[in-house]
Design an enzyme around this catalytic site. Structure first.
Site, short mmCIF file in Angstrom:
data_model
loop_
_atom_site.label_atom_id
_atom_site.label_comp_id
_atom_site.label_asym_id
_atom_site.label_seq_id
_atom_site.Cartn_x
_atom_site.Cartn_y
_atom_site.Cartn_z
N ASP A 13 -25.73 -60.04 18.00
CA ASP A 13 -26.15 -60.86 19.15
C ASP A 13 -26.38 -60.04 20.42
O ASP A 13 -26.16 -60.51 21.53
CB ASP A 13 -25.10 -61.96 19.46
CG ASP A 13 -24.79 -62.79 18.24
OD1 ASP A 13 -25.73 -63.11 17.51
OD2 ASP A 13 -23.60 -63.11 18.01
N LYS A 16 -31.35 -58.14 20.07
CA LYS A 16 -32.29 -57.27 19.33
C LYS A 16 -33.66 -57.92 19.15
O LYS A 16 -34.67 -57.23 19.22
CB LYS A 16 -31.71 -56.94 17.93
CG LYS A 16 -30.44 -56.12 17.97
CD LYS A 16 -29.94 -55.81 16.58
CE LYS A 16 -29.37 -56.99 15.84
NZ LYS A 16 -28.16 -57.58 16.41
N GLY A 40 -29.74 -64.22 13.50
CA GLY A 40 -30.57 -65.16 14.26
C GLY A 40 -31.19 -64.38 15.40
O GLY A 40 -30.56 -64.18 16.42
N HIS A 41 -32.40 -63.91 15.20
CA HIS A 41 -33.05 -63.09 16.22
C HIS A 41 -33.95 -63.98 17.07
O HIS A 41 -34.89 -64.58 16.57
CB HIS A 41 -33.83 -61.94 15.56
CG HIS A 41 -32.92 -60.95 14.90
ND1 HIS A 41 -33.35 -59.92 14.11
CD2 HIS A 41 -31.57 -60.84 14.93
CE1 HIS A 41 -32.30 -59.23 13.68
NE2 HIS A 41 -31.21 -59.77 14.16
N GLN A 225 -27.20 -57.93 12.72
CA GLN A 225 -25.78 -57.81 13.09
C GLN A 225 -25.57 -56.55 13.96
O GLN A 225 -26.49 -56.18 14.67
CB GLN A 225 -24.88 -57.79 11.85
CG GLN A 225 -24.79 -59.13 11.14
CD GLN A 225 -25.93 -59.39 10.16
OE1 GLN A 225 -26.26 -58.53 9.37
NE2 GLN A 225 -26.50 -60.57 10.21
P1 IMP Z 1 -21.11 -63.28 7.26
O1 IMP Z 1 -22.08 -62.18 7.53
O2 IMP Z 1 -21.71 -64.65 7.34
O3 IMP Z 1 -20.33 -63.06 6.01
O4 IMP Z 1 -20.03 -63.25 8.45
C1 IMP Z 1 -19.12 -62.18 8.62
C2 IMP Z 1 -18.84 -61.92 10.09
O5 IMP Z 1 -20.02 -61.42 10.71
C3 IMP Z 1 -18.46 -63.17 10.87
O6 IMP Z 1 -17.57 -62.79 11.91
C4 IMP Z 1 -19.78 -63.61 11.51
O7 IMP Z 1 -19.60 -64.36 12.68
C5 IMP Z 1 -20.39 -62.25 11.80
N1 IMP Z 1 -21.87 -62.28 11.83
C6 IMP Z 1 -22.70 -62.33 10.77
N2 IMP Z 1 -23.98 -62.31 11.19
C7 IMP Z 1 -23.95 -62.24 12.52
C8 IMP Z 1 -24.96 -62.16 13.53
O8 IMP Z 1 -26.17 -62.12 13.26
N3 IMP Z 1 -24.53 -62.09 14.82
C9 IMP Z 1 -23.21 -62.07 15.14
N4 IMP Z 1 -22.23 -62.13 14.24
C10 IMP Z 1 -22.59 -62.22 12.94
#
Ligand code: IMP
Length: 431
Positions: A13, A16, A40-41, A225
């Site tokens: 977040d 990007k 979520g870009h 991420q």
């Molecule tokens: P997962 O990727 O859904 O398995 O989530 C694992 C961890 O990564 C959690 O803390 C999510 O909130 C975090 N996370 C996954 N994708 C994003 C992203 O695009 N932005 C921020 N945090 C993310």
């Protein structure tokens, strides 16, 4: 400089989407290599806000080739919805500007279901995942029980592999978790139908990207991420299930890392995190609430309120070092304009000792106390500024001081969500 990696230097977040959309103007290809619909870009164009989960952020520029590489966990229904949504809004999307790796792993219903069920079982130790099936899909990839996009295009392979996978997953869902099993016949028919819709987009994307590099075309690798969510180098186990930076490009595209010319990190002028896990510079109460409100800090995938805190120089230095960064882009500097004083974490106190490097263990990260250096705020709106010299003196000082702390040049500053709300500081990667 024909190949550029852009990665998140915090917990995701970082903004990007906007920066990649901007840099994509000069690129020929924009390539995703990891993550999936957990990302979520957000890109704001005039009155329209686009949130892209799987499709690379270059899609809003005509004539760029957008590549979803083999390292991405693809939920085909999300991808098709995203394509339809873009087309409805007048964005051209077709096999000529979007290609999907036949080797990318597919997220199925059982992955999403197991993501939620596993979180329940973790109880207090839950990760706070996005619930999009990311972890279970990557687990199956490594366990060699997953299906790849190419498998959806061959009815026999799809039937036999999905039948075998569901036999095991249904046992797990019903007998271990007490959940409701999935009907294999329905799931297989749906997978085959989706495969047919995706067929025109499916290619050997690694070969396409390698050829493009040989032809001297400009390639932008879009990280999802952030470094601190990296499966190996992040705050394990509170991480996502992929390598989120430069290291993910080699395996997630099929592209030689030795051919990556430039690496640029993105970080907010403060810091946020969604989900559970250590966040040493987290702020509390009203201060955090104000940042959340002004910065609209709610997850673009899940809508969850983001935890908010201060710029952490140790974490950023670590992220930049891991990714061999040549520069950093700072986003949301405008969100700090309301503050008289801005704390920045510059050391940690751990077991009575002062440390200035990022510790490896999650337990260490929970027990430490950050030491802050407090910088003066500027107290005035900066969203209209377009040149560094026109920023208030204190804002210029904040940026220059951070550059010294992180030992890396700040190449661009974003001061609002719109495409033109940036201050350039010499980032011309494709010049
Ligand atoms: P997962 O990727 O859904 O398995 O989530 C694992 C961890 O990564 C959690 O803390 C999510 O909130 C975090 N996370 C996954 N994708 C994003 C992203 O695009 N932005 C921020 N945090 C993310």
């Amino acid at each position: 400089m024909p190949t550029l990696s852009v990665f998140g230097a915090q917990w995701g977040d970082e903004g990007k989407g906007k920066i990649i959309d901007r840099l994509a103007v000069d690129a020929d290809l924009v390539v995703r290599y990891q993550g999936g619909p957990n990302a979520g870009h957000t890109v704001v164009v005039g009155d329209v806000t686009y949130v892209l989960h799987l499709i690379p952020s270059g899609i809003l520029h005509p004539e760029k080739l957008n590549v979803v590489g083999n390292g991405v966990a693809v939920d085909p229904s999300v991808m098709l919805e995203e394509i339809d949504g873009l087309v409805e809004r007048g964005v051209a999307v077709g096999p000529e500007n979007l290609v999907l790796s036949s080797r990318a792993h597919v997220i199925f219903t059982h992955h999403r279901q197991l993501d939620g069920l596993s979180e329940l079982w973790r109880g207090e130790g839950r990760i706070g995942t996005t619930g999009r099936g990311i972890g279970p899909c990557y687990s199956d990839k490594t366990a060699r029980t997953g299906l790849r996009v190419g498998d959806l295009l061959d009815a026999d392979t799809c039937r036999s592999r999905l039948t075998a996978a569901l036999a095991e997953k249904n046992a797990l869902i019903t007998r271990v978790h007490g959940g409701e099993g999935i009907d294999p016949v329905v799931e297989i028919e749906s997978a085959l139908a989706i495969g047919e819709r995706l067929r025109p987009y499916v290619s050997d994307t690694g070969a396409i990207v390698r050829q493009a590099a040989q032809d001297g075309r400009k390639i932008l690798f879009e990280g999802a991420q952030g470094a601190m969510l990296d499966i190996d180098h992040g705050t394990y186990p509170y991480v996502t299930s992929s390598n989120t930076g430069v290291a993910g490009i080699g395996s997630g595209v099929g592209f030689p890392p030795s051919r990556i010319d430039l690496s640029i990190g993105i970080a907010k002028a403060y810091c946020t995190r969604v989900g559970e896990g250590p966040f040493p510079s987290e702020a509390e109460g009203e201060v955090a609430e104000r940042i959340r409100e002004i910065g609209h800090e709610f997850g673009s995938t899940t809508g969850r309120p983001r935890r908010c805190g201060w710029f952490d120089a140790l974490a950023i230095r670590y992220a930049l070092e891991l990714n061999g960064a040549d520069g950093l882009v700072i986003t949301n500097l405008d969100v700090l304009s309301h503050l008289d004083e801005i704390p920045v974490a510059t050391a940690y106190i751990m077991g009575g000792e002062r440390v200035t490097t990022y510790p490896a263990g999650a337990a260490d990260l929970v027990s430490l106390q950050p030491e802050y250096t407090v910088r003066p705020g500027w107290g005035t709106d900066i969203t209209g500024v377009r040149h560094f010299d026109d920023l208030p003196e204190a804002a210029q000082d904040y940026v220059r001081w951070i550059e010294e702390e992180i030992r890396c040049p700040i190449k661009m500053i974003s001061i609002g969500p719109e495409r033109d709300q940036v201050i350039e500081r010499g980032l011309k990667p494709f010049a």
